[in-house]
Design an enzyme around this catalytic site. Structure first.
Site, PDB file in Angstrom:
ATOM      1  N   LYS A  38       1.077  -1.284   0.123  1.00  0.00           N
ATOM      2  CA  LYS A  38       0.046   0.316  -0.066  1.00  0.00           C
ATOM      3  C   LYS A  38       0.556   1.474  -0.238  1.00  0.00           C
ATOM      4  CE  LYS A  38      -0.553  -1.002   5.150  1.00  0.00           C
ATOM      5  NZ  LYS A  38      -1.313  -1.262   6.209  1.00  0.00           N
ATOM      6  N   ARG A 136     -10.773  -0.239  15.259  1.00  0.00           N
ATOM      7  CA  ARG A 136     -10.095  -0.013  14.370  1.00  0.00           C
ATOM      8  C   ARG A 136     -11.358  -0.922  13.064  1.00  0.00           C
ATOM      9  NH1 ARG A 136      -4.828   1.256  11.302  1.00  0.00           N
ATOM     10  NH2 ARG A 136      -5.201  -1.635  10.285  1.00  0.00           N
ATOM     11  N   TYR A 264      14.041  31.577   7.018  1.00  0.00           N
ATOM     12  CA  TYR A 264      12.750  32.232   7.189  1.00  0.00           C
ATOM     13  C   TYR A 264      12.654  32.374   9.013  1.00  0.00           C
ATOM     14  CZ  TYR A 264      10.105  31.514   2.696  1.00  0.00           C
ATOM     15  OH  TYR A 264      10.314  31.719   1.343  1.00  0.00           O
ATOM     16  N   MET A 313       9.817  25.261   1.816  1.00  0.00           N
ATOM     17  CA  MET A 313       8.915  24.563   1.779  1.00  0.00           C
ATOM     18  C   MET A 313       9.412  23.485   0.426  1.00  0.00           C
ATOM     19  SD  MET A 313       5.769  25.113  -1.046  1.00  0.00           S
ATOM     20  CE  MET A 313       4.916  26.219   0.461  1.00  0.00           C
TER      21      MET A 313
HETATM   22  C1  LIG Z   1      -0.536  -1.588   7.177  1.00  0.00           C
HETATM   23  C2  LIG Z   1      -1.275  -3.063   7.422  1.00  0.00           C
HETATM   24  C3  LIG Z   1       0.414  -4.402   7.472  1.00  0.00           C
HETATM   25  C4  LIG Z   1       1.589  -4.065   7.342  1.00  0.00           C
HETATM   26  O1  LIG Z   1       1.699  -4.054   8.382  1.00  0.00           O
HETATM   27  P1  LIG Z   1       3.457  -4.047   8.712  1.00  0.00           P
HETATM   28  O2  LIG Z   1       3.818  -3.108   9.897  1.00  0.00           O
HETATM   29  O3  LIG Z   1       4.065  -2.615   8.248  1.00  0.00           O
HETATM   30  O4  LIG Z   1       4.316  -5.460   8.088  1.00  0.00           O
HETATM   31  C5  LIG Z   1      -0.076  -5.509   8.252  1.00  0.00           C
HETATM   32  N1  LIG Z   1      -2.368  -6.042   8.080  1.00  0.00           N
HETATM   33  C6  LIG Z   1      -2.704  -4.621   7.644  1.00  0.00           C
HETATM   34  C7  LIG Z   1      -4.513  -5.220   7.928  1.00  0.00           C
HETATM   35  C8  LIG Z   1      -2.298  -3.451   7.558  1.00  0.00           C
HETATM   36  O5  LIG Z   1      -3.227  -2.307   7.842  1.00  0.00           O
END
Ligand SMILES: *Cc1c(COP(=O)(O)O)cnc(C)c1O
Length: 369
Positions: A38, A136, A264, A313
């Site tokens: 992701k 969550r 700045y 920036m």
């Molecule tokens: C992001 C995520 C992971 C990966 O976790 P890491 O700590 O980066 O290995 C696994 N499961 C879910 C549901 C996640 O959101």
């Protein structure tokens, strides 16, 4: 002295291979490996990362949103892809692109079934997410009968897996809580296997879970941060290799006299003659203001040079007094001699936020492909 041309995030695919093989070596050979890619492969370059992981033998991918999965399909990735946090407006696109949604509530299951039935699907693979304490996303343990009824009420979808997510897998002080989460998932899964008459895959471990809870690897693990070279732990960090090195260049050198200010709001005032360098990277690139005013530093020709004044920036300024260097020399922000975890902590954050926050305008350069 190494020369640079612009700011780049160098991505080392050999390091990725090392990390994958290292994490794999902790698993029983029957356990599947879901590579979490992701957020553009945790801020790297997802297509190159995913292609390499396919070559290495990853069994599954996970992304957060449907758009991320679609991008992988467009790049020709055919491996199964779990979408961790799909939105119902994307359910049709999910099916059209052979992506597999995480379904975590009555509402999303019903919405997905409606769409799947409308598209005449049969046994479309879906992943049921259970909330075992993170609070969550996910069905609660009390909702297993509801999950069973939803699944039994349609032919359009079939559970490919049951899973949950750990709240504190890297934290030994929370070991009891984590064991409770693992136990809860196992218990509800066994109940559901019985009632459904088939056995979907079971998974709960993220990277730290792989390391700290070997008995909970179940059928599959989901690893993200470890693949990119971070172990949430000093010993693990030494075994892994961060895949990213953020490099930039000295644009200009200035010599401040005692009393002159820099940047700045005149946040830095030279207490003595000071040599400074201006670098083409700023908060719009992901180096946020917390790193400024001496909190963090960068590496110039092997020497530590603090970031001084406020982060701008598009630029930062560093103190290079006593460091031999010239305009055009390469500067390392993190990676190599400066571990990203250490840099992140100086900015009051963690590796996850630092690496996923490197802006798209920073050029990615793949090495060791
Ligand atoms: C992001 C995520 C992971 C990966 O976790 P890491 O700590 O980066 O290995 C696994 N499961 C879910 C549901 C996640 O959101």
């Amino acid at each position: 002295m190494p020369k640079a041309r612009e700011t780049v995030l160098e991505i080392d695919l050999d390091a990725l291979a090392h990390n994958y093989n290292y994490l794999r070596s902790k698993l029983h050979e029957d356990v599947m490996f879901m590579a979490v890619v992701k957020a553009n492969g945790y801020g790297s370059e997802v297509v190159d990362i995913a292609r390499k992981l396919v070559d290495l033998g990853a069994d599954y991918f996970a992304v957060a949103y449907a758009s991320e999965g679609i991008a992988l399909r467009k790049a020709g990735i055919e491996t199964p892809i779990l979408v961790l946090h799909p939105q119902s407006v994307n359910f049709e696109a999910i099916i059209e692109n052979c992506l597999e949604p995480s379904l975590y509530s009555k509402f999303v299951v019903e919405e997905f079934i409606k769409i799947a039935e409308g598209l005449k699907q049969k046994n479309y693979p879906v992943h049921l997410k259970f909330n075992t304490g993170l609070n969550r996303l996910g069905f609660s343990e009390k909702e297993t009968a509801l999950v069973r009824d939803l699944l039994q009420g349609t032919e359009a979808v079939k559970a490919k897996s049951f899973f949950s997510h750990l709240a504190a897998s890297e934290d030994w002080r929370e070991r009891e809580f984590t064991l409770m989460q693992i136990h809860t998932l196992r218990k509800l899964a066994i109940k559901l296997y019985d009632e459904l008459g088939y056995r979907p895959l079971l998974h709960i471990c993220n990277t730290s879970g792989i390391n700290n809870y070997p008995k909970a690897h179940f059928d599959m693990v989901r690893s993200g941060i470890g693949l990119y070279g971070f172990g949430n732990d000093k010993t693990e960090d030494q075994k892994l290799k961060p895949i990213g090195t953020l490099k930039t260049i000295i644009s200009q050198i200035h010599h401040l006299e005692k009393g002159q200010s820099l940047g700045y709001n005149r946040a830095f005032i030279a207490e003595k003659p000071t040599k400074t360098a201006t670098l083409p990277i700023g908060h719009a690139d992901g180096i946020n203001r917390q790193y400024g005013n001496g909190h963090a530093g960068v590496i110039v020709n092997g020497k530590y040079a603090p970031i001084i004044g406020n982060v701008c920036m598009d630029m930062i300024m560093i103190n290079i007094t006593g460091i031999e260097c010239e305009e055009g020399d390469e500067v390392i922000i993190f990676g190599g001699p400066q571990h990203a975890t250490e840099f992140a902590s100086k900015g009051k954050t963690i590796s996850y936020e630092l690496i996923t926050g490197i802006a798209p305008r920073v050029k990615r350069e793949i090495i060791n492909n």
